[in-house]
Design a protein around this motif. Structure first.
Motif, PDB file in Angstrom:
ATOM      1  N   TYR A  31      35.906  50.510  30.972  1.00  0.00           N
ATOM      2  CA  TYR A  31      37.219  49.988  31.376  1.00  0.00           C
ATOM      3  C   TYR A  31      37.024  48.649  32.072  1.00  0.00           C
ATOM      4  N   SER A  32      38.024  47.804  32.000  1.00  0.00           N
ATOM      5  CA  SER A  32      38.065  46.563  32.775  1.00  0.00           C
ATOM      6  C   SER A  32      39.177  46.683  33.801  1.00  0.00           C
ATOM      7  N   ASP A  33      38.915  46.182  34.994  1.00  0.00           N
ATOM      8  CA  ASP A  33      39.946  46.130  36.031  1.00  0.00           C
ATOM      9  C   ASP A  33      40.425  44.687  36.147  1.00  0.00           C
ATOM     10  N   HIS A  34      41.713  44.483  35.954  1.00  0.00           N
ATOM     11  CA  HIS A  34      42.297  43.150  36.033  1.00  0.00           C
ATOM     12  C   HIS A  34      43.017  43.011  37.380  1.00  0.00           C
ATOM     13  N   GLU A  42      44.981  46.492  37.426  1.00  0.00           N
ATOM     14  CA  GLU A  42      45.413  47.218  36.240  1.00  0.00           C
ATOM     15  C   GLU A  42      44.185  47.500  35.382  1.00  0.00           C
ATOM     16  N   ARG A  43      44.052  48.748  34.972  1.00  0.00           N
ATOM     17  CA  ARG A  43      42.904  49.155  34.158  1.00  0.00           C
ATOM     18  C   ARG A  43      43.210  49.001  32.680  1.00  0.00           C
ATOM     19  N   GLU A  44      42.214  48.539  31.955  1.00  0.00           N
ATOM     20  CA  GLU A  44      42.336  48.415  30.510  1.00  0.00           C
ATOM     21  C   GLU A  44      41.169  49.148  29.853  1.00  0.00           C
ATOM     22  N   PHE A  45      41.481  50.038  28.956  1.00  0.00           N
ATOM     23  CA  PHE A  45      40.473  50.785  28.211  1.00  0.00           C
ATOM     24  C   PHE A  45      39.838  49.864  27.175  1.00  0.00           C
TER      25      PHE A  45
END
Length: 129
Positions: A31-34, A42-45
């Protein structure tokens, strides 16, 4: 037959015992945390990671297996980057093929002339796509 890893057959019979114990399978994702101003990130898978397995094999000469030969074969799989299917009960483990990432050998019993009679292998493998 219990299953196989490449040409290593897992089986238990009255003539041969070549099996594993304490198998663990792990799956994970990335995941990336923006960062956001005055808000929680905001987390992105991003996607799944390759699965891993770890298990132990206790090989004994009295069980119809040649411990030194099998140990050397598994170490060669690791050092040569051999890619193999991993199948248990007729079903593939994970989605693809596997590589052995590490092998730790514990020489449990060695006889007078250096003959390896019993060895425990700790094996870690990962999916290969």
């Amino acid at each position: 037959m219990i299953g196989y890893f490449g040409d290593i057959i897992f089986e238990t019979s009255d003539k041969r015992i070549c099996n594993f114990n304490n198998m663990k399978q792990a799956a994970s994702a990335t995941y990336s945390d923006h960062k956001r101003y005055r808000k929680k990130p905001e987390r992105e898978f991003e996607g799944p990671n390759n699965q891993t397995v770890s298990f132990e094999m206790k090989l004994k000469a009295g069980h119809g297996v040649r411990p030194l030969t099998m140990k050397n074969k598994i170490i060669r799989y690791c050092e040569n980057g051999k890619v193999c299917p991993f199948v248990l009960g007729g079903k593939k483990v994970g989605d693809g093929n596997w590589t052995i990432d590490s092998v730790d050998a514990s020489f449990d019993e060695v006889w007078n002339r250096g003959e390896l009679v019993s060895v425990t292998l700790s094996i870690t493998a990962a999916e290969y796509h």
